[in-house]
Design an enzyme around this catalytic site. Structure first.
Site, PDB file in Angstrom:
ATOM      1  N   GLY A   1      -3.102   3.540  -3.063  1.00 39.93           N
ATOM      2  CA  GLY A   1      -3.019   2.550  -3.973  1.00 39.93           C
ATOM      3  C   GLY A   1      -2.723   1.389  -3.081  1.00 39.93           C
ATOM      4  O   GLY A   1      -2.388   1.411  -1.932  1.00 39.93           O
TER       5      GLY A   1
ATOM      6  N   ALA B   1       1.081  -1.353  -0.031  1.00 36.27           N
ATOM      7  CA  ALA B   1      -0.015   0.099  -0.176  1.00 36.27           C
ATOM      8  C   ALA B   1       0.999   1.195  -0.002  1.00 36.27           C
ATOM      9  O   ALA B   1       1.984   1.119   0.546  1.00 36.27           O
ATOM     10  CB  ALA B   1      -1.091  -0.117   1.195  1.00 36.27           C
ATOM     11  N   ASP B   2       0.369   2.091  -0.630  1.00 37.49           N
ATOM     12  CA  ASP B   2       1.034   3.597  -0.477  1.00 37.49           C
ATOM     13  C   ASP B   2      -0.005   4.880  -0.908  1.00 37.49           C
ATOM     14  O   ASP B   2      -1.002   4.449  -1.388  1.00 37.49           O
ATOM     15  CB  ASP B   2       2.331   3.615  -1.548  1.00 37.49           C
ATOM     16  CG  ASP B   2       3.174   4.612  -1.172  1.00 37.49           C
ATOM     17  OD1 ASP B   2       3.130   5.574  -0.932  1.00 37.49           O
ATOM     18  OD2 ASP B   2       4.564   4.100  -1.081  1.00 37.49           O
ATOM     19  N   GLN B   3       0.569   5.818  -0.452  1.00 35.23           N
ATOM     20  CA  GLN B   3      -0.255   7.032  -0.820  1.00 35.23           C
ATOM     21  C   GLN B   3       0.433   8.073  -1.265  1.00 35.23           C
ATOM     22  O   GLN B   3       1.715   8.395  -0.937  1.00 35.23           O
ATOM     23  CB  GLN B   3      -0.951   7.557   0.820  1.00 35.23           C
ATOM     24  CG  GLN B   3      -2.065   8.624   0.639  1.00 35.23           C
ATOM     25  CD  GLN B   3      -2.394   8.849   1.872  1.00 35.23           C
ATOM     26  OE1 GLN B   3      -1.945   9.630   2.824  1.00 35.23           O
ATOM     27  NE2 GLN B   3      -3.698   8.660   1.980  1.00 35.23           N
TER      28      GLN B   3
END
Length: 202
Positions: A109, A72-74
């Site tokens: 994401g 996950a990443d932002q």
């Protein structure tokens, strides 16, 4: 086995609260190198969020055969311009004052990998609008927040006292926190249903 490829305390808390049984592992990737390369190639910040999530999931998956890995990443997006986590409270204060009265988007994401392959990915976006706050109002929030805001891409925590700085939020709360949790749980039910029936201590 389910692995979260992120050291983010808030993502860990979200999965804990959902009752998932999982391990945590850092993804050995150079996020800034990936960002610079993809943005140079014309990728937008929404696409960057899911690309980083996939990179994390793949990196940890290759080292853990058979495991289901969550990446996950932002990314922060204000008219195409991004921001990273502030290094100091002073930097956070400057960034936040510059954003008073403006809106920006957060793209979160998420991806699932197994045996070195991506089996699912998604990205979700939320839009946040700041009040036209004063420096005095900001100083109160900064005092209440302390160094906790240094872990946030925008230099604020919607789940903390920083919420005082906002006038409007459009989008999913979990997306704002950096993990589209409902979509992820649906994906686990399809691609790794066994992970939803596990329980107990890690």
């Amino acid at each position: 086995m389910l692995i979260l490829a992120s050291k983010s305390p808030i993502r860990k808390t979200l999965l804990d609260n959902a009752g998932l049984h999982f391990l945590v592992a850092s993804a050995p990737i150079d996020e800034r190198e990936i960002e610079d390369r993809l943005l140079t190639q014309g990728e937008n910040r929404q696409g960057l969020a899911v690309a980083l999530a996939k990179s994390k999931a793949l990196a940890v998956s290759k080292a853990n055969p058979g495991a289901v890995v969550i990446g996950a990443d932002q990314t922060f997006d204000q008219d195409g311009e991004g921001r990273h986590k502030p290094a100091t409270i002073a930097e956070a204060a400057g960034n936040l004052m510059a954003m008073a009265g403006t809106s920006h988007s957060l793209h979160s994401g998420v991806a699932l990998a197994r045996d070195g392959e991506i089996v699912w990915s998604a990205v979700d976006t939320a839009t946040l609008t700041f009040k036209d706050f004063s420096r005095a109002e900001l100083d109160i929030v900064l005092r209440l927040e302390g160094e906790a805001i240094l872990g946030s891409v925008g230099g604020y925590r919607l789940e903390g006292p920083s919420v005082r700085l906002f006038s409007r939020v459009q989008g999913d709360y979990f997306t704002i926190l950096g993990l589209p949790l409902l979509a992820l749980l649906d994906a686990l039910a399809v691609h790794a249903p066994e992970t939803l029936s596990q329980g107990g201590e890690r």
